[in-house]
Design a protein around this motif. Structure first.
Motif, PDB file in Angstrom:
ATOM      1  N   ARG A 320       0.835  -1.212   0.000  1.00 53.51           N
ATOM      2  CA  ARG A 320       0.000   0.000   0.000  1.00 53.51           C
ATOM      3  C   ARG A 320       0.867   1.259   0.000  1.00 53.51           C
ATOM      4  O   ARG A 320       0.512   2.257  -0.620  1.00 53.51           O
ATOM      5  N   VAL A 321       1.981   1.207   0.700  1.00 57.10           N
ATOM      6  CA  VAL A 321       2.888   2.360   0.706  1.00 57.10           C
ATOM      7  C   VAL A 321       3.439   2.605  -0.696  1.00 57.10           C
ATOM      8  O   VAL A 321       3.448   3.737  -1.201  1.00 57.10           O
ATOM      9  N   LEU A 322       3.896   1.546  -1.353  1.00 62.03           N
ATOM     10  CA  LEU A 322       4.466   1.687  -2.696  1.00 62.03           C
ATOM     11  C   LEU A 322       3.401   2.100  -3.699  1.00 62.03           C
ATOM     12  O   LEU A 322       3.635   2.936  -4.575  1.00 62.03           O
ATOM     13  N   PHE A 323       2.189   1.504  -3.573  1.00 61.65           N
ATOM     14  CA  PHE A 323       1.063   1.884  -4.429  1.00 61.65           C
ATOM     15  C   PHE A 323       0.765   3.374  -4.296  1.00 61.65           C
ATOM     16  O   PHE A 323       0.597   4.098  -5.282  1.00 61.65           O
ATOM     17  N   ALA A 324       0.691   3.853  -3.043  1.00 63.20           N
ATOM     18  CA  ALA A 324       0.363   5.255  -2.817  1.00 63.20           C
ATOM     19  C   ALA A 324       1.446   6.179  -3.362  1.00 63.20           C
ATOM     20  O   ALA A 324       1.147   7.237  -3.926  1.00 63.20           O
ATOM     21  N   SER A 325       2.709   5.789  -3.234  1.00 63.18           N
ATOM     22  CA  SER A 325       3.789   6.634  -3.746  1.00 63.18           C
ATOM     23  C   SER A 325       3.722   6.754  -5.268  1.00 63.18           C
ATOM     24  O   SER A 325       4.015   7.811  -5.829  1.00 63.18           O
ATOM     25  N   ALA A 326       3.338   5.662  -5.937  1.00 62.97           N
ATOM     26  CA  ALA A 326       3.206   5.710  -7.403  1.00 62.97           C
ATOM     27  C   ALA A 326       1.998   6.540  -7.809  1.00 62.97           C
ATOM     28  O   ALA A 326       2.051   7.321  -8.766  1.00 62.97           O
ATOM     29  N   ARG A 327       0.898   6.373  -7.082  1.00 58.69           N
ATOM     30  CA  ARG A 327      -0.297   7.161  -7.366  1.00 58.69           C
ATOM     31  C   ARG A 327      -0.021   8.650  -7.169  1.00 58.69           C
ATOM     32  O   ARG A 327      -0.576   9.505  -7.862  1.00 58.69           O
ATOM     33  N   TRP A 331       7.769   8.760  -8.793  1.00 52.95           N
ATOM     34  CA  TRP A 331       8.769   8.143  -9.661  1.00 52.95           C
ATOM     35  C   TRP A 331       8.551   8.581 -11.110  1.00 52.95           C
ATOM     36  O   TRP A 331       7.548   9.222 -11.424  1.00 52.95           O
ATOM     37  N   PRO A 332       9.460   8.233 -11.996  1.00 55.97           N
ATOM     38  CA  PRO A 332       9.218   8.484 -13.422  1.00 55.97           C
ATOM     39  C   PRO A 332       7.916   7.807 -13.869  1.00 55.97           C
ATOM     40  O   PRO A 332       7.509   6.776 -13.312  1.00 55.97           O
ATOM     41  N   ARG A 333       7.264   8.353 -14.898  1.00 57.73           N
ATOM     42  CA  ARG A 333       5.913   7.920 -15.253  1.00 57.73           C
ATOM     43  C   ARG A 333       5.773   6.422 -15.502  1.00 57.73           C
ATOM     44  O   ARG A 333       4.797   5.815 -15.030  1.00 57.73           O
ATOM     45  N   PRO A 334       6.686   5.748 -16.225  1.00 53.98           N
ATOM     46  CA  PRO A 334       6.508   4.302 -16.433  1.00 53.98           C
ATOM     47  C   PRO A 334       6.459   3.515 -15.128  1.00 53.98           C
ATOM     48  O   PRO A 334       5.695   2.554 -15.007  1.00 53.98           O
ATOM     49  N   VAL A 335       7.253   3.938 -14.156  1.00 54.68           N
ATOM     50  CA  VAL A 335       7.257   3.256 -12.861  1.00 54.68           C
ATOM     51  C   VAL A 335       5.951   3.520 -12.125  1.00 54.68           C
ATOM     52  O   VAL A 335       5.345   2.606 -11.547  1.00 54.68           O
ATOM     53  N   ASN A 336       5.482   4.761 -12.147  1.00 61.74           N
ATOM     54  CA  ASN A 336       4.216   5.094 -11.508  1.00 61.74           C
ATOM     55  C   ASN A 336       3.059   4.290 -12.098  1.00 61.74           C
ATOM     56  O   ASN A 336       2.192   3.789 -11.370  1.00 61.74           O
ATOM     57  N   ASP A 337       3.039   4.165 -13.422  1.00 64.59           N
ATOM     58  CA  ASP A 337       1.952   3.443 -14.081  1.00 64.59           C
ATOM     59  C   ASP A 337       1.906   1.971 -13.661  1.00 64.59           C
ATOM     60  O   ASP A 337       0.832   1.394 -13.471  1.00 64.59           O
ATOM     61  N   LEU A 449      12.529  15.514  -8.097  1.00 68.29           N
ATOM     62  CA  LEU A 449      11.171  15.828  -7.677  1.00 68.29           C
ATOM     63  C   LEU A 449      10.908  17.335  -7.615  1.00 68.29           C
ATOM     64  O   LEU A 449       9.897  17.813  -8.141  1.00 68.29           O
ATOM     65  N   ARG A 450      11.812  18.082  -7.012  1.00 68.13           N
ATOM     66  CA  ARG A 450      11.548  19.514  -6.838  1.00 68.13           C
ATOM     67  C   ARG A 450      11.470  20.269  -8.170  1.00 68.13           C
ATOM     68  O   ARG A 450      10.576  21.113  -8.347  1.00 68.13           O
ATOM     69  N   PRO A 451      12.348  20.003  -9.131  1.00 69.05           N
ATOM     70  CA  PRO A 451      12.206  20.705 -10.419  1.00 69.05           C
ATOM     71  C   PRO A 451      10.912  20.360 -11.155  1.00 69.05           C
ATOM     72  O   PRO A 451      10.513  21.077 -12.069  1.00 69.05           O
ATOM     73  N   ARG A 452      10.249  19.261 -10.765  1.00 66.98           N
ATOM     74  CA  ARG A 452       9.003  18.830 -11.412  1.00 66.98           C
ATOM     75  C   ARG A 452       7.845  18.904 -10.423  1.00 66.98           C
ATOM     76  O   ARG A 452       6.959  18.054 -10.417  1.00 66.98           O
ATOM     77  N   ARG A 453       7.850  19.923  -9.596  1.00 65.86           N
ATOM     78  CA  ARG A 453       6.892  20.013  -8.499  1.00 65.86           C
ATOM     79  C   ARG A 453       5.443  20.070  -8.968  1.00 65.86           C
ATOM     80  O   ARG A 453       4.524  19.758  -8.208  1.00 65.86           O
ATOM     81  N   ASP A 454       5.198  20.471 -10.228  1.00 67.95           N
ATOM     82  CA  ASP A 454       3.828  20.525 -10.727  1.00 67.95           C
ATOM     83  C   ASP A 454       3.321  19.171 -11.206  1.00 67.95           C
ATOM     84  O   ASP A 454       2.112  18.993 -11.403  1.00 67.95           O
ATOM     85  N   THR A 455       4.227  18.228 -11.431  1.00 70.42           N
ATOM     86  CA  THR A 455       3.814  16.930 -11.971  1.00 70.42           C
ATOM     87  C   THR A 455       4.291  15.747 -11.138  1.00 70.42           C
ATOM     88  O   THR A 455       3.946  14.604 -11.442  1.00 70.42           O
ATOM     89  N   TRP A 457       5.245  14.054  -7.063  1.00 69.99           N
ATOM     90  CA  TRP A 457       5.054  14.091  -5.614  1.00 69.99           C
ATOM     91  C   TRP A 457       3.852  14.955  -5.237  1.00 69.99           C
ATOM     92  O   TRP A 457       3.930  15.917  -4.490  1.00 69.99           O
ATOM     93  N   LEU A 458       2.703  14.580  -5.804  1.00 73.13           N
ATOM     94  CA  LEU A 458       1.438  15.257  -5.542  1.00 73.13           C
ATOM     95  C   LEU A 458       0.592  14.325  -4.678  1.00 73.13           C
ATOM     96  O   LEU A 458       0.012  13.371  -5.180  1.00 73.13           O
ATOM     97  N   VAL A 459       0.526  14.604  -3.410  1.00 72.11           N
ATOM     98  CA  VAL A 459      -0.163  13.709  -2.477  1.00 72.11           C
ATOM     99  C   VAL A 459      -1.669  13.827  -2.635  1.00 72.11           C
ATOM    100  O   VAL A 459      -2.229  14.916  -2.530  1.00 72.11           O
ATOM    101  N   SER A 460      -2.322  12.721  -2.910  1.00 76.23           N
ATOM    102  CA  SER A 460      -3.767  12.708  -3.107  1.00 76.23           C
ATOM    103  C   SER A 460      -4.461  12.116  -1.888  1.00 76.23           C
ATOM    104  O   SER A 460      -3.936  11.223  -1.232  1.00 76.23           O
ATOM    105  N   ILE A 461      -5.639  12.635  -1.587  1.00 72.18           N
ATOM    106  CA  ILE A 461      -6.438  12.154  -0.472  1.00 72.18           C
ATOM    107  C   ILE A 461      -7.798  11.750  -1.006  1.00 72.18           C
ATOM    108  O   ILE A 461      -8.406  12.478  -1.785  1.00 72.18           O
ATOM    109  N   PRO A 462      -8.313  10.573  -0.650  1.00 71.89           N
ATOM    110  CA  PRO A 462      -9.580  10.096  -1.190  1.00 71.89           C
ATOM    111  C   PRO A 462     -10.711  11.072  -0.923  1.00 71.89           C
ATOM    112  O   PRO A 462     -10.771  11.713   0.121  1.00 71.89           O
TER     113      PRO A 462
END
Length: 467
Positions: A320-327, A331-337, A449-455, A457-462
């Motif tokens: 669940r931790v790894l799932f949430a970090s990808a969501r 990480w780079p987009r292929p890893v997140n997907d 992560l910081r140079p790509r702050r708009d895309t 490490w965006l923490v989502s809450i249900p």
């Protein structure tokens, strides 16, 4: 502060957009959540695998150290309860800290939690061989790898099914701890005064004094002993009515696990025939001496099942931790997907495999140093959670509907001071290992992560959190 994404609710249910964050299914209540969380604390395997090390260094002061650690954990549990109901996310600590203390702090908490969740399961799993010895002799690494693979397969199932599986194992685990407690108390060789006698057997067989500094140093492991109550926060997206049930699950789990662990520790302190036997920490041999080989075998098998049980729940939590970090696009987009994919049972199957299989491989690695790093990581993680709790009533969070801890902000402030002091008393090597990993994680944050702050490490809450 972090950019916390809250999906906008629509008037009628619609199919999720291709790029919208995936959500886990709410399928368990307080009972199921408590069973799963207690299984992650794994009181019996902690009692038989971790506590003996404390007996070896603290002797008769072990029960006192565990008791102090449990008292500190009450303050930690209050922090988790408030933050877990305020920000119920499968990301657990990192979602809470990111939202309240900023992205970098949240990222560092994620790295510390990842260290803990990747190291602890194989370390515990390798203890299986010792407790299967009455039936079969196995190499600890092979036995541990087998447990990790079995836990990975179980982690692919529906969470409700896992709650019942782990619940059955938990009953056997509690029975084993109860047997140890009864035998220890009925074969007592010393009285309550021994709990504060502060003695440990030295190399020459004579009694040495356990200093206050040794007790403080041991608190990092004592905090780790009941650390699993945080699993309730990781499961908050799958708990029904999380605003109410997260706090109930966290506090109930801490209370129950403390009793299951501390009572047998006191009994063992009373029942050990002499200080040398107590310091040796061979609980299985003590049980056999107090009863017979059949009872010793029964307790050993119950502990082996407890370790398997812990492996299942830890893999569930870690995935669940790894799932949430990808969501949350860490990480780079292929890893997140890949890591954010959900299987037919609603579990994050790729993330489950990603934590289970490396865990099996880690069973073939010497983890002594990493085990020490775990104690430092848990203490550092609690410290940052306490900082987030201190900031939890600013801005719109002040009026949000959530469980609120008593005596705020005194508890978070005291917790920060105590945990910082405990860190200063840890071995330098463990601090350097943890500091080096944290520094590398900070570089990843600064360069990617910081140079790509708009895309990233965006923490989502249900969105479907019930009031």
């Amino acid at each position: 502060m972090t950019d916390t994404l809250r999906p906008v609710a629509t008037a009628a249910p619609e199919a999720p957009a291709p790029d919208s964050p995936q959500k886990l299914k709410r399928s368990i209540g307080v009972v199921g959540g408590t069973l799963l969380t207690l299984s992650c604390v794994t009181p019996a395997s902690t009692l038989f695998v971790v506590v003996p090390d404390l007996f070896g260094s603290l002797g008769t002061a072990t029960a006192l150290t565990v008791a102090i650690g449990s008292l500190l954990c009450i303050a930690v549990a209050f922090c988790y309860s408030e933050l877990g109901t305020l920000i119920p996310s499968a990301g657990g600590e990192y979602a809470m800290v990111s939202t309240l203390a900023g992205r970098l702090a949240g990222w560092l908490v994620f790295v510390l939690s990842l260290l803990v969740v990747m190291i602890v399961p194989p370390v515990i799993a390798m203890g299986t061989a010792d407790y299967l010895a009455p039936l079969v002799h196995l190499d600890p690494a092979v036995a541990g790898a087998g447990v990790m693979l079995l836990a990975t397969l179980a982690g692919l199932l529906d969470l409700r099914a896992n709650a019942w599986i782990t619940g059955v194992f938990l009953v056997l685990e509690v029975i084993a701890a109860a047997v140890v407690a009864v035998l220890g108390f009925t074969h007592g060789h010393r009285g309550p005064g021994s709990l504060v006698s502060m003695q440990v057997a030295g190399a020459d067989g004579h009694a040495d004094t356990v200093t206050a500094m040794l007790v403080v140093s041991g608190l990092a492991i004592a905090l780790f002993i009941t650390q699993g109550f945080s699993t309730a926060v990781y499961l908050s997206e799958e708990l029904e009515n999380p605003r109410r049930n997260v706090a109930r699950t966290v506090l109930a789990t801490l209370a129950i696990s403390t009793v299951i662990i501390l009572v047998p520790v006191v009994a063992i302190t009373f029942g050990a025939s002499d200080l040398t036997e107590l310091t040796g920490g061979d609980i299985g041999s003590m049980v056999t001496a107090w009863s017979d080989s059949a009872v010793g075998t029964f307790v050993s098998l119950c502990v082996a099942l407890a370790i398997i049980n812990a492996g299942i729940v830890m893999v569930i939590q870690n995935s669940r931790v790894l799932f949430a970090s990808a969501r949350d696009k860490a990480w780079p987009r292929p890893v997140n997907d890949v890591f954010s994919k959900l299987g037919r049972f609603g579990s994050p199957w790729v993330a489950t495999l990603a934590v289970g299989i490396p865990g099996a491989l880690l069973c073939f690695v010497n983890l002594d140093t990493l085990y020490g790093v775990t104690g430092v990581s848990v203490t550092g993680m609690y410290l940052l959670v306490a900082v987030a709790a201190l900031l939890s009533r600013r801005g719109h969070h002040q009026h949000a509907h959530a469980w609120r801890m008593p005596v705020w902000p005194v508890l978070p402030v005291l917790l920060i001071v105590v945990l910082a002091y405990i860190l200063t008393q840890q071995e330098t090597a463990y601090l350097l290992w943890t500091g080096g990993i944290t520094a590398a994680a900070t570089l990843y944050w600064a360069l990617y992560l910081r140079p790509r702050r708009d895309t990233r490490w965006l923490v989502s809450i249900p969105e479907d959190v019930q009031a």
